[in-house]
Design a protein around this motif. Structure first.
Motif, short mmCIF file in Angstrom:
data_model
loop_
_atom_site.label_atom_id
_atom_site.label_comp_id
_atom_site.label_asym_id
_atom_site.label_seq_id
_atom_site.Cartn_x
_atom_site.Cartn_y
_atom_site.Cartn_z
N ILE A 18 33.29 -49.02 -30.88
CA ILE A 18 32.88 -50.35 -30.85
C ILE A 18 32.74 -50.38 -32.25
O ILE A 18 31.78 -49.58 -33.08
N TYR A 19 33.19 -51.33 -32.88
CA TYR A 19 32.87 -52.19 -34.30
C TYR A 19 32.17 -53.22 -34.36
O TYR A 19 32.85 -54.41 -33.74
N LYS A 20 30.99 -53.57 -34.86
CA LYS A 20 30.36 -54.86 -34.75
C LYS A 20 30.78 -55.59 -36.06
O LYS A 20 30.44 -55.29 -37.45
N ILE A 21 31.96 -56.72 -36.05
CA ILE A 21 31.99 -57.34 -37.01
C ILE A 21 31.03 -58.42 -37.83
O ILE A 21 30.93 -58.36 -38.87
N ASN A 22 30.04 -59.02 -36.91
CA ASN A 22 29.06 -59.69 -37.52
C ASN A 22 28.03 -59.73 -36.21
O ASN A 22 28.05 -59.11 -35.10
#
Length: 399
Positions: A328-332
């Motif tokens: 998972i990558y947290k964009i904002n």
């Protein structure tokens, strides 16, 4: 837990599909001005809420339904919720705002003329030290049968299962630990029959024809009782970002309990959530199910591979294991994207497990933080399996 997560997904889908979103700031977060359902959910934490059901599983050709939710809370819980609502900045305390108990009544109809009606209850008592989950209902399900392990028919066989179901679990917190222990019970009374009885003739190898014909054309009751042991250190009930959840279920199905077939069922699930950095995290799932039986079990009682991208009950066997890895990558603050892959196996003999074929699925999706107060997100996953590409409406984590 799966039932309650589907309830939550339906709640948020109903919010996204109504005109009320265009109205006042009840769906606007005062901290960042973005869409957020925290206030709406908080103010509806007691009472009745009707919501739609959207079914995407290709095994039943999709479907629609309706669900009625009945929220419950004590006077003490209501006072705590109202007090916390007054402090918009207290995110940690506000995560306790989700209704402690909820009852549900539901009905659904699918594209292949299956239907299901029933109800359930998820209750938290003694400040969460006692957890109860129960459900019951009646269903008329039409699902294709593809065989057990390496014992497969010459062509898929559409099976009609008319069943009454009751399932209950009570968990008690052990001292001040993260462990929970308690009894569990499952009862299913089912009438099984092929949609076309002629499809049974010559559809299996001769050595399996009689045994499979017998289990696919009779009224079978399975009734079992046992225990569940759980360890849960996750930081959030719906959308965990860190922590572990291990759960072991062991049930005895016996004639003394009203079961027509005797067998033991073991289910082990391990969920892991890790933060790698401020923006990256990973999640890992391992699950193994084993039905110890001398003969074939009815399809509804036989373990199956349950992963995104694989239709319900597509691959079954008395020994089933699967694992999934997600990044998972947290964009904002609000948005994040995820990619995942999984592998599963199903076989009838544990000794043949390593030689059984692997079923692989993979996909990607996104999540949006729809309720900041609860740390609760929602989104969509698109997964490609061995035969199908399926999209899923997800409430929080997929597991």
């Amino acid at each position: 837990m799966t039932l309650f997560k589907k309830i939550a997904a339906s709640i948020l889908m109903s919010l996204l599909s109504t005109n009320v979103l265009a109205s006042s700031g009840i769906f606007t977060d005062q901290l960042d001005g973005q869409f957020d359902a925290s206030r709406y959910l908080s103010e509806n934490a007691y009472g009745f809420l009707p919501v739609p059901i959207i079914i995407t599983d290709p095994a039943v050709e999709g479907g629609l339904g309706m669900m009625g939710l009945f929220f419950h809370e004590s006077e003490e819980e209501q006072a705590a919720r109202l007090k916390t609502m007054q402090d918009e900045s207290n995110d940690k305390a506000a995560k306790s705002l989700l209704p402690p108990s909820v009852s549900v009544a539901f009905a659904a109809y699918t594209g292949n003329d299956s239907y299901l009606i029933g109800g359930g209850h998820l209750g938290f008592f003694n400040q969460g030290r006692i957890r109860y989950m129960g459900a019951g209902g009646y269903g008329d399900m039409n699902i294709d049968f593809y065989g057990f392990g390496d014992i497969i028919p010459n062509k898929p066989l559409e099976i009609k299962t008319q069943a009454s179901v009751i399932m209950q679990t009570v968990k008690f917190k052990l001292a001040d630990s993260n462990f929970y222990l308690g009894p569990t019970h499952r009862y299913i009374d089912a009438q099984i029959s092929p949609s076309n009885i002629n499809d049974l003739v010559g559809n299996f190898l001769p050595e399996w024809q009689e045994a499979l014909t017998n289990v696919l054309t009779k009224n079978i009751t399975t009734s079992g009782a046992g225990f569940t042991l759980e360890y849960d250190s996750r930081d959030n009930f719906f959308s965990p970002t860190d922590g572990l959840k291990y759960e072991l279920n062991y049930l005895w199905f016996d004639k003394a309990l009203g079961s027509d077939v005797d067998y033991h069922l073991t289910e082990l699930t391990a969920l892991h959530y890790f933060k790698l950095s401020k923006q990256w995290r990973t999640a890992f799932r391992v699950e193994a199910n084993y039905a110890n039986s001398d003969g074939f079990l009815p399809p509804y009682a036989t373990p199956s591979i349950s992963m995104r991208g694989i239709p319900m009950a597509r691959y079954q066997g008395q020994s089933v294991a699967m694992s999934e890895l997600e990044l998972i990558y947290k964009i904002n603050f609000r948005w994040e994207v995820n990619a995942f892959a999984g592998i599963g196996k199903a076989t009838n003999k544990f000794s043949d497990f390593s030689a059984s074929p692997s079923r692989v699925s993979k996909g990607a999706g996104f999540r949006y933080l729809v309720a900041r107060r609860y740390g609760f997100n929602m989104g969509i996953d698109i997964a490609q399996g061995p035969e199908d590409t399926v999209f899923y409406i997800q409430a929080g984590s997929a597991w």
